[in-house]
Write a protein that holds these residues in place. Structure first.
Motif, mmCIF file in Angstrom:
data_model
loop_
_atom_site.group_PDB
_atom_site.id
_atom_site.type_symbol
_atom_site.label_atom_id
_atom_site.label_comp_id
_atom_site.label_asym_id
_atom_site.label_seq_id
_atom_site.Cartn_x
_atom_site.Cartn_y
_atom_site.Cartn_z
ATOM 1 N N PRO A 73 11.207 3.541 4.154
ATOM 2 C CA PRO A 73 12.097 2.520 4.702
ATOM 3 C C PRO A 73 11.358 1.206 4.927
ATOM 4 O O PRO A 73 10.159 1.199 5.213
ATOM 5 C CB PRO A 73 12.551 3.110 6.040
ATOM 6 N N GLU A 74 12.063 0.119 4.776
ATOM 7 C CA GLU A 74 11.495 -1.193 5.040
ATOM 8 C C GLU A 74 11.779 -1.523 6.503
ATOM 9 O O GLU A 74 12.833 -2.045 6.842
ATOM 10 C CB GLU A 74 12.124 -2.238 4.120
ATOM 11 N N ASN A 75 10.821 -1.189 7.361
ATOM 12 C CA ASN A 75 11.008 -1.423 8.793
ATOM 13 C C ASN A 75 10.663 -2.848 9.191
ATOM 14 O O ASN A 75 11.094 -3.315 10.234
ATOM 15 C CB ASN A 75 10.180 -0.437 9.602
ATOM 16 N N ASP A 76 9.840 -3.502 8.410
ATOM 17 C CA ASP A 76 9.571 -4.918 8.613
ATOM 18 C C ASP A 76 9.259 -5.536 7.259
ATOM 19 O O ASP A 76 9.192 -4.839 6.263
ATOM 20 C CB ASP A 76 8.430 -5.154 9.623
ATOM 21 N N LEU A 77 9.077 -6.835 7.218
ATOM 22 C CA LEU A 77 8.909 -7.522 5.940
ATOM 23 C C LEU A 77 7.457 -7.805 5.585
ATOM 24 O O LEU A 77 7.186 -8.484 4.600
ATOM 25 C CB LEU A 77 9.692 -8.836 5.965
ATOM 26 N N ASP A 78 6.509 -7.270 6.338
ATOM 27 C CA ASP A 78 5.088 -7.528 6.099
ATOM 28 C C ASP A 78 4.595 -6.659 4.941
ATOM 29 O O ASP A 78 4.231 -5.498 5.119
ATOM 30 C CB ASP A 78 4.283 -7.263 7.367
ATOM 31 N N LYS A 79 4.591 -7.230 3.745
ATOM 32 C CA LYS A 79 4.224 -6.480 2.546
ATOM 33 C C LYS A 79 2.718 -6.185 2.476
ATOM 34 O O LYS A 79 2.305 -5.192 1.894
ATOM 35 C CB LYS A 79 4.665 -7.223 1.279
ATOM 36 N N ILE A 80 1.907 -7.046 3.060
ATOM 37 C CA ILE A 80 0.459 -6.800 3.071
ATOM 38 C C ILE A 80 0.166 -5.587 3.948
ATOM 39 O O ILE A 80 -0.600 -4.699 3.565
ATOM 40 C CB ILE A 80 -0.311 -8.050 3.555
ATOM 41 N N ALA A 81 0.790 -5.512 5.116
ATOM 42 C CA ALA A 81 0.633 -4.340 5.994
ATOM 43 C C ALA A 81 1.139 -3.084 5.293
ATOM 44 O O ALA A 81 0.527 -2.013 5.393
ATOM 45 C CB ALA A 81 1.363 -4.555 7.313
ATOM 46 N N ALA A 82 2.235 -3.210 4.561
ATOM 47 C CA ALA A 82 2.771 -2.066 3.814
ATOM 48 C C ALA A 82 1.783 -1.610 2.750
ATOM 49 O O ALA A 82 1.599 -0.410 2.528
ATOM 50 C CB ALA A 82 4.112 -2.421 3.181
#
Length: 74
Positions: A31-40
């Motif tokens: 799931p995309e819980n936030d928009l921080d792609k670097i953290a993902a």
């Protein structure tokens, strides 16, 4: 979906997950819980970041793509 686009989705989240999981090249759907792609990236170590065409011009995706390319992750 309602928060970001001010409308509901035609398919439920569960239905969308099942469709994406059915793609042979997909290892995991998260799931995309936030928009921080670097953290993902650090959390999941993905090989490919995919964004829908309707998101490709949003700054959060543009910035993440630029950062990932700079680090040769994408």
């Amino acid at each position: 979906m309602i928060r970001r686009k001010n409308r509901t989705s035609i398919l439920s989240y569960e239905q969308r997950v099942e469709i994406v999981k059915a793609i042979r090249y997909v290892d995991e759907v998260v799931p995309e819980n936030d928009l921080d792609k670097i953290a993902a990236y650090y959390k999941y170590g993905f090989d490919v970041m995919i964004a829908g065409e309707d998101h490709r011009m949003e700054s959060v995706y543009i910035d993440a793509e630029r950062e990932l390319k700079k680090r040769e992750w994408l």
